[in-house]
Design a protein around this motif. Structure first.
Motif, mmCIF file in Angstrom:
data_model
loop_
_atom_site.group_PDB
_atom_site.id
_atom_site.type_symbol
_atom_site.label_atom_id
_atom_site.label_comp_id
_atom_site.label_asym_id
_atom_site.label_seq_id
_atom_site.Cartn_x
_atom_site.Cartn_y
_atom_site.Cartn_z
ATOM 1 N N ASP A 6 -19.386 -52.942 22.764
ATOM 2 C CA ASP A 6 -17.835 -53.022 23.239
ATOM 3 C C ASP A 6 -17.829 -53.533 24.657
ATOM 4 O O ASP A 6 -18.893 -53.269 25.377
ATOM 5 C CB ASP A 6 -17.248 -51.561 23.204
ATOM 6 C CG ASP A 6 -15.634 -51.476 23.723
ATOM 7 O OD1 ASP A 6 -15.079 -52.497 23.466
ATOM 8 O OD2 ASP A 6 -15.441 -50.574 24.293
ATOM 9 N N ASP A 8 -14.510 -53.382 26.903
ATOM 10 C CA ASP A 8 -13.688 -52.448 28.076
ATOM 11 C C ASP A 8 -13.921 -51.253 27.764
ATOM 12 O O ASP A 8 -13.937 -50.283 26.820
ATOM 13 C CB ASP A 8 -12.233 -52.934 27.676
ATOM 14 C CG ASP A 8 -11.811 -54.385 28.233
ATOM 15 O OD1 ASP A 8 -12.181 -54.939 29.493
ATOM 16 O OD2 ASP A 8 -11.573 -55.055 27.248
ATOM 17 N N THR A 10 -16.481 -49.790 27.989
ATOM 18 C CA THR A 10 -18.092 -49.684 27.885
ATOM 19 C C THR A 10 -18.880 -50.351 28.716
ATOM 20 O O THR A 10 -19.332 -49.897 29.824
ATOM 21 C CB THR A 10 -18.350 -49.960 26.418
ATOM 22 O OG1 THR A 10 -17.630 -49.048 25.607
ATOM 23 C CG2 THR A 10 -19.846 -49.815 25.864
ATOM 24 N N GLU A 90 -19.696 -47.849 22.124
ATOM 25 C CA GLU A 90 -18.260 -47.823 21.966
ATOM 26 C C GLU A 90 -17.547 -46.623 22.756
ATOM 27 O O GLU A 90 -18.074 -45.448 22.360
ATOM 28 C CB GLU A 90 -17.885 -48.177 20.505
ATOM 29 C CG GLU A 90 -16.388 -47.582 20.185
ATOM 30 C CD GLU A 90 -15.493 -48.744 20.554
ATOM 31 O OE1 GLU A 90 -15.613 -49.695 20.438
ATOM 32 O OE2 GLU A 90 -14.452 -48.256 21.229
ATOM 33 N N ASP A 91 -16.412 -46.784 23.550
ATOM 34 C CA ASP A 91 -15.856 -45.520 24.079
ATOM 35 C C ASP A 91 -14.742 -45.076 23.292
ATOM 36 O O ASP A 91 -14.334 -43.716 23.761
ATOM 37 C CB ASP A 91 -15.328 -45.988 25.322
ATOM 38 C CG ASP A 91 -14.238 -47.079 25.293
ATOM 39 O OD1 ASP A 91 -14.311 -48.136 24.662
ATOM 40 O OD2 ASP A 91 -12.964 -46.565 25.712
HETATM 41 MG MG LIG Z 1 -13.694 -49.920 24.808
#
Ligand SMILES: [Mg+2]
Length: 127
Positions: A6, A8, A10, A90-91
């Protein structure tokens, strides 16, 4: 090895780490999967930090883009599950929760995610 990343919160959370990771695993296929809609801008960011990648898939991708019937989280999880990488970074917990168990998932924990975990633990402790 196939690694999906990912962007943003991450890559942007720890850009030097991810640049180094992609260099270290120089034989790995790197696929960028992002909610972002602007592919040239996303590639410009990745090139600007020096991150090696093989492919960028944005939410407006002509082949793999999000359908109107899908939420952003459902779209990304379904895409990653189809791509079947070995490892996914992934966040967003909403995405992580939908990833197939055969895929290793690593989740960066920025301040927002740490606060979310803290609230969940507090809620669990009071029930
Ligand atoms: Mg993200």
């Amino acid at each position: 090895m196939h690694i999906c990343l990912d962007v943003d919160d991450t890559i942007t959370y720890a850009p030097e780490f991810f640049v180094g990771l992609c260099r270290r695993f120089d034989g790995a296929r790197i696929t960028i999967v992002t909610f972002r809609s602007d592919e040239p801008e996303t590639k410009a960011y990745l090139d600007g930090i020096g991150l090696r990648y093989d492919r960028v898939i944005v939410s407006t991708d002509s082949e793999h883009g999000r359908r109107e019937s899908e939420s952003p989280h459902e779209w990304k999880a379904a895409l990653v599950n189809r791509l079947r990488p070995d490892i996914f970074f992934e966040d967003m917990p909403q995405v992580v929760s939908l990833i197939h168990p055969s895929i290793l998932v690593f989740m960066p924990c920025d301040d927002f995610v740490r606060e979310w975990i803290s609230l969940r633990l507090d809620a669990d402790a009071t029930t």
